[in-house]
Design a protein around this motif. Structure first.
Motif, PDB file in Angstrom:
ATOM      1  N   ARG A  62       0.934  -2.093   0.204  1.00  0.00           N
ATOM      2  CA  ARG A  62       0.026  -0.109   0.330  1.00  0.00           C
ATOM      3  C   ARG A  62       0.868   1.221   0.492  1.00  0.00           C
ATOM      4  O   ARG A  62       1.631   1.220   0.545  1.00  0.00           O
ATOM      5  CB  ARG A  62      -0.488   0.164   1.029  1.00  0.00           C
ATOM      6  CG  ARG A  62      -2.155   1.077   1.023  1.00  0.00           C
ATOM      7  CD  ARG A  62      -2.399   0.432   2.697  1.00  0.00           C
ATOM      8  NE  ARG A  62      -1.844   1.508   3.778  1.00  0.00           N
ATOM      9  CZ  ARG A  62      -2.748   1.271   5.128  1.00  0.00           C
ATOM     10  NH1 ARG A  62      -3.504   0.812   5.545  1.00  0.00           N
ATOM     11  NH2 ARG A  62      -2.050   0.669   6.125  1.00  0.00           N
ATOM     12  N   VAL A  63       0.505   2.529  -0.626  1.00  0.00           N
ATOM     13  CA  VAL A  63       1.268   3.318  -1.275  1.00  0.00           C
ATOM     14  C   VAL A  63       0.052   4.643  -1.221  1.00  0.00           C
ATOM     15  O   VAL A  63      -0.683   4.385  -1.205  1.00  0.00           O
ATOM     16  CB  VAL A  63       1.937   3.851  -3.044  1.00  0.00           C
ATOM     17  CG1 VAL A  63       2.701   5.390  -2.758  1.00  0.00           C
ATOM     18  CG2 VAL A  63       2.402   2.330  -2.811  1.00  0.00           C
TER      19      VAL A  63
ATOM     20  N   THR B 104      -4.643   6.704  -1.621  1.00  0.00           N
ATOM     21  CA  THR B 104      -4.085   5.402  -1.321  1.00  0.00           C
ATOM     22  C   THR B 104      -3.955   4.481  -2.515  1.00  0.00           C
ATOM     23  O   THR B 104      -5.397   4.953  -2.824  1.00  0.00           O
ATOM     24  CB  THR B 104      -4.677   4.104   0.004  1.00  0.00           C
ATOM     25  OG1 THR B 104      -4.884   5.380   1.215  1.00  0.00           O
ATOM     26  CG2 THR B 104      -3.791   3.191   0.134  1.00  0.00           C
ATOM     27  N   SER B 105      -2.983   4.141  -2.951  1.00  0.00           N
ATOM     28  CA  SER B 105      -2.488   3.027  -4.481  1.00  0.00           C
ATOM     29  C   SER B 105      -1.604   1.867  -3.428  1.00  0.00           C
ATOM     30  O   SER B 105      -1.527   1.709  -2.649  1.00  0.00           O
ATOM     31  CB  SER B 105      -2.447   4.136  -5.436  1.00  0.00           C
ATOM     32  OG  SER B 105      -0.791   4.253  -4.934  1.00  0.00           O
ATOM     33  N   ALA B 106      -1.483   1.211  -4.561  1.00  0.00           N
ATOM     34  CA  ALA B 106      -0.799   0.029  -4.409  1.00  0.00           C
ATOM     35  C   ALA B 106       0.423  -0.237  -5.723  1.00  0.00           C
ATOM     36  O   ALA B 106       0.567   0.294  -6.428  1.00  0.00           O
ATOM     37  CB  ALA B 106      -1.576  -1.842  -4.906  1.00  0.00           C
ATOM     38  N   ALA B 107       1.776  -0.584  -4.862  1.00  0.00           N
ATOM     39  CA  ALA B 107       2.403  -0.514  -5.638  1.00  0.00           C
ATOM     40  C   ALA B 107       3.082  -2.092  -5.766  1.00  0.00           C
ATOM     41  O   ALA B 107       2.714  -3.138  -5.061  1.00  0.00           O
ATOM     42  CB  ALA B 107       3.813   0.471  -5.219  1.00  0.00           C
ATOM     43  N   ARG B 108       3.583  -2.856  -6.467  1.00  0.00           N
ATOM     44  CA  ARG B 108       3.875  -4.182  -6.133  1.00  0.00           C
ATOM     45  C   ARG B 108       5.720  -3.871  -6.422  1.00  0.00           C
ATOM     46  O   ARG B 108       6.329  -3.410  -7.286  1.00  0.00           O
ATOM     47  CB  ARG B 108       3.382  -4.788  -8.262  1.00  0.00           C
ATOM     48  CG  ARG B 108       4.350  -6.040  -8.184  1.00  0.00           C
ATOM     49  CD  ARG B 108       3.891  -6.963  -9.346  1.00  0.00           C
ATOM     50  NE  ARG B 108       4.469  -6.046 -10.500  1.00  0.00           N
ATOM     51  CZ  ARG B 108       3.804  -5.650 -11.761  1.00  0.00           C
ATOM     52  NH1 ARG B 108       3.206  -7.169 -12.145  1.00  0.00           N
ATOM     53  NH2 ARG B 108       4.532  -5.591 -12.500  1.00  0.00           N
ATOM     54  N   TRP B 109       6.283  -5.129  -5.886  1.00  0.00           N
ATOM     55  CA  TRP B 109       7.691  -4.840  -5.404  1.00  0.00           C
ATOM     56  C   TRP B 109       8.034  -6.711  -5.810  1.00  0.00           C
ATOM     57  O   TRP B 109       7.421  -7.741  -5.878  1.00  0.00           O
ATOM     58  CB  TRP B 109       7.836  -4.999  -4.086  1.00  0.00           C
ATOM     59  CG  TRP B 109       9.343  -5.177  -4.062  1.00  0.00           C
ATOM     60  CD1 TRP B 109       9.819  -6.307  -3.228  1.00  0.00           C
ATOM     61  CD2 TRP B 109      10.499  -3.973  -3.850  1.00  0.00           C
ATOM     62  NE1 TRP B 109      10.803  -5.823  -2.917  1.00  0.00           N
ATOM     63  CE2 TRP B 109      11.751  -4.715  -3.181  1.00  0.00           C
ATOM     64  CE3 TRP B 109      10.181  -2.486  -4.312  1.00  0.00           C
ATOM     65  CZ2 TRP B 109      12.754  -4.121  -3.179  1.00  0.00           C
ATOM     66  CZ3 TRP B 109      11.747  -2.328  -4.236  1.00  0.00           C
ATOM     67  CH2 TRP B 109      13.182  -2.911  -3.580  1.00  0.00           C
ATOM     68  N   LEU B 110       8.900  -6.542  -6.350  1.00  0.00           N
ATOM     69  CA  LEU B 110       9.626  -8.054  -7.069  1.00  0.00           C
ATOM     70  C   LEU B 110      11.168  -8.221  -6.762  1.00  0.00           C
ATOM     71  O   LEU B 110      11.757  -7.697  -6.915  1.00  0.00           O
ATOM     72  CB  LEU B 110       9.773  -8.617  -8.650  1.00  0.00           C
ATOM     73  CG  LEU B 110       9.783  -9.567  -8.725  1.00  0.00           C
ATOM     74  CD1 LEU B 110       9.487 -10.616  -8.320  1.00  0.00           C
ATOM     75  CD2 LEU B 110       9.541  -9.486 -10.461  1.00  0.00           C
TER      76      LEU B 110
END
Length: 87
Positions: free
Chosen positions: A35-36, A50-56
Motif C-alpha cells: 500500500r502506498v 491510497t494506491s498500490a505498488a508491486r515489488w519483486l
C-alpha cells in the motif's frame, strides 16, 4: 538501472539493483503488493490517497546460459478511490 516516468508525474516503473551480503535473503519476503499513501499537492483538506505498488525481489543470474520462450502477459489493475471503494 531503468526508470520509466508516469504520464502525470512521478514514476511508472523503477528497476534497480541492490548489492551486498545476503541482500536476497533479507529482501525475498518483500515481494508482493504494498500500500502506498500520499497527500497530493492539489488536496486542500489533507486527505490521504491510497494506491498500490508491486515489488519483486529476484536473483540476478551470473555466468549461466538461458533460453527463453516468448510469452505475452497482460495485467490490468484498477485502483478504486472515494465512493467506489465501498461498492
Amino acid at each position: 538501472m531503468d526508470i520509466a516516468e508516469g504520464t502525470v508525474g512521478g514514476f511508472k516503473e523503477v528497476i534497480f539493483e541492490v548489492k551486498g551480503e545476503d541482500v536476497y535473503g533479507q529482501m525475498k519476503y518483500e515481494s508482493g503488493v504494498h500500500r502506498v499513501q500520499r497527500v497530493p499537492k492539489t488536496e486542500t483538506q489533507g486527505r490521504v490517497h491510497t494506491s498500490a505498488a508491486r515489488w519483486l525481489s529476484c536473483l540476478k543470474p551470473m555466468n549461466l546460459m538461458w533460453r527463453f520462450t516468448p510469452m505475452i502477459s497482460a495485467k490490468i489493475f484498477t485502483v478504486l478511490q472515494g465512493p467506489e471503494v465501498n461498492r
